[in-house]
Design an enzyme around this catalytic site. Structure first.
Site, PDB file in Angstrom:
ATOM      1  N   CYS A   1       0.814  -1.221   0.000  1.00 47.94           N
ATOM      2  CA  CYS A   1       0.000   0.000   0.000  1.00 47.94           C
ATOM      3  C   CYS A   1       0.844   1.266   0.000  1.00 47.94           C
ATOM      4  O   CYS A   1       0.591   2.205  -0.767  1.00 47.94           O
ATOM      5  CB  CYS A   1      -0.969  -0.003   1.181  1.00 47.94           C
ATOM      6  SG  CYS A   1      -0.189   0.027   2.828  1.00 47.94           S
TER       7      CYS A   1
ATOM      8  N   HIS B   1      -2.407   1.069   7.076  1.00 48.47           N
ATOM      9  CA  HIS B   1      -2.773   1.085   5.650  1.00 48.47           C
ATOM     10  C   HIS B   1      -2.882   2.528   5.183  1.00 48.47           C
ATOM     11  O   HIS B   1      -3.108   3.446   5.977  1.00 48.47           O
ATOM     12  CB  HIS B   1      -4.098   0.354   5.438  1.00 48.47           C
ATOM     13  CG  HIS B   1      -4.461   0.150   3.988  1.00 48.47           C
ATOM     14  ND1 HIS B   1      -3.691  -0.606   3.144  1.00 48.47           N
ATOM     15  CD2 HIS B   1      -5.496   0.633   3.247  1.00 48.47           C
ATOM     16  CE1 HIS B   1      -4.240  -0.611   1.934  1.00 48.47           C
ATOM     17  NE2 HIS B   1      -5.328   0.145   1.979  1.00 48.47           N
TER      18      HIS B   1
ATOM     19  N   HIS C   1      -5.983   2.171  -4.053  1.00 52.01           N
ATOM     20  CA  HIS C   1      -4.959   1.684  -3.120  1.00 52.01           C
ATOM     21  C   HIS C   1      -4.507   0.302  -3.541  1.00 52.01           C
ATOM     22  O   HIS C   1      -5.135  -0.353  -4.379  1.00 52.01           O
ATOM     23  CB  HIS C   1      -5.508   1.655  -1.689  1.00 52.01           C
ATOM     24  CG  HIS C   1      -6.711   0.764  -1.498  1.00 52.01           C
ATOM     25  ND1 HIS C   1      -6.913  -0.002  -0.377  1.00 52.01           N
ATOM     26  CD2 HIS C   1      -7.794   0.518  -2.293  1.00 52.01           C
ATOM     27  CE1 HIS C   1      -8.034  -0.672  -0.463  1.00 52.01           C
ATOM     28  NE2 HIS C   1      -8.603  -0.371  -1.618  1.00 52.01           N
TER      29      HIS C   1
END
Length: 380
Positions: free
Chosen positions: A288, A333, A345
């Site tokens: 990510c 994240h 993402h």
């Protein structure tokens, strides 16, 4: 005059105490009783000045001589500033300062001088003093926790990346890579760079010709040598290898990047079947924060590597005022806003780059991220 007098008194008292205890300690081979306190002070220095080992190396240990007059520092630090901090921390906890813990700083310094305590840094390496500039000569160079192919993957460096090399061990080299991380790369993945103006960057993967790797990945620095009549550009990498590249796949980042460019860079990965890979930075696998890093890097902005570091960049904005390019932060994240409820993402659950929504009525609604949202950060 008062400071010198206090120092002399402390020195005399310290000398008497030391004389009574030295012989017993030497017989037992125990370390000087102050050694533990010196090392605690040195460890506290690390928490204050080098709290993140991903970007600054600090591994220092002290030994105190039996007579308490000599403190030796062993290990390594990233730079001379950390060396100075470690020496100062050792001085604060040296035997002389223990003899007068409540003295003002100037008096404590004089007390240390009076006892003759010295700080020896002969065995303390400073990485920046042995640094060498190198470049990556393999398509992808894994950057690992330890000099071992089975250790954890921290991040990756792509072909032609400029790295700073430090110590070597068993076929591995400790380096700092462009995303700021410190880790270990196989020494045979590195070579000497050529001189050049590497101010262009690949915005997509290319199939390269010549002596380099077959694939050179998006995010690779290069120098544009010339434009050809058939719509290609000849580029050279830091390795000295040149190849022709479709003109649209190499860009010189704008001096003032736009959020639209960042979204274009991120959306490129949607059509590449890129899997999710912890520590990954290419279409072979990307995580990510690596996804966010590449989208911004290709636009000319170098962010920190990890999501918690990226969360500290820019200014906080309200969730109701999201624009494209804003960073969306969650526990462990990070994503890029497409504006409104939509975002893009690299997701472990989706096994790669994808788009999702905060809108409960949308087909791609992501309930967990909607409920665990922490904050949004605006960089542009």
């Amino acid at each position: 005059m008062q400071t010198a007098g206090v120092a002399a008194t402390v020195a005399n008292l310290g000398g008497v105490a030391a004389a009574k205890s030295d012989s017993a300690r030497q017989e037992s081979n125990d370390p000087h009783p102050q050694q533990t306190l010196v090392n605690v002070s040195i460890d506290r220095c690390e928490t204050e000045y080098a709290p993140d080992p991903r970007v600054a190396y600090y591994d220092v240990e002290a030994t105190v001589s039996d007579d308490g007059d000599h403190v030796s520092l062993h290990g390594a630090v990233q730079n001379s500033y950390l060396e100075e901090r470690a020496v100062a921390a050792a001085r604060r906890a040296s035997p002389a300062s223990d003899s007068a813990p409540n003295l003002p700083e100037q008096a404590a310094d004089a007390a240390r001088d009076a006892t003759g305590t010295t700080i020896d840094t002969t065995d303390l390496d400073v990485f920046d003093e042995i640094a060498e500039v190198r470049t990556v000569q393999t398509a992808i160079a894994p950057v690992r926790d330890d000099p071992d192919g089975d250790s954890g993957l921290l991040t990756e460096a792509v072909y032609g990346a400029q790295v700073t090399a430090f110590e070597r061990e068993s076929g591995w080299t400790r380096v700092r890579v462009p995303d700021g991380y410190l880790g270990w790369i196989r020494t045979d993945s590195l070579t000497d760079p050529i001189d050049g103006e590497f101010d262009a960057i690949l915005r997509e993967d290319i199939d390269a010709s010549g002596d380099g790797p077959e694939t050179v990945y998006a995010g690779t620095d290069c120098e544009v040598v010339s434009d050809t009549e058939d719509g290609t550009r000849v580029v050279t990498f830091r390795t000295g290898i040149s190849t022709e590249v479709p003109a649209e796949k190499v860009v010189k980042p704008d001096s003032v990047p736009t959020t639209g460019t960042i979204i274009e860079n991120a959306e490129y990965y949607l059509g590449t079947d890129t899997p999710y890979l912890w520590g990954g930075m290419t279409t072979e696998g990307i995580d990510c924060s690596g996804f966010v890093w590449m989208a911004y890097r290709i636009a000319g902005i170098t962010l920190p590597r990890d999501s918690d570091q990226q969360q500290k960049i820019g200014k906080q904005v309200d969730r109701d005022d999201l624009r494209e390019g804003d960073l969306l932060c969650f526990p462990g994240h990070i994503a890029i806003s497409l504006g409104g409820d939509e975002f893009i993402h690299s997701s472990g659950s989706a096994d790669g780059p994808t788009t999702n929504s905060f809108d409960p009525n949308a087909d791609d609604y992501y309930e967990y991220l909607d409920e665990s949202f922490q904050e949004a950060r605006r960089i542009l």
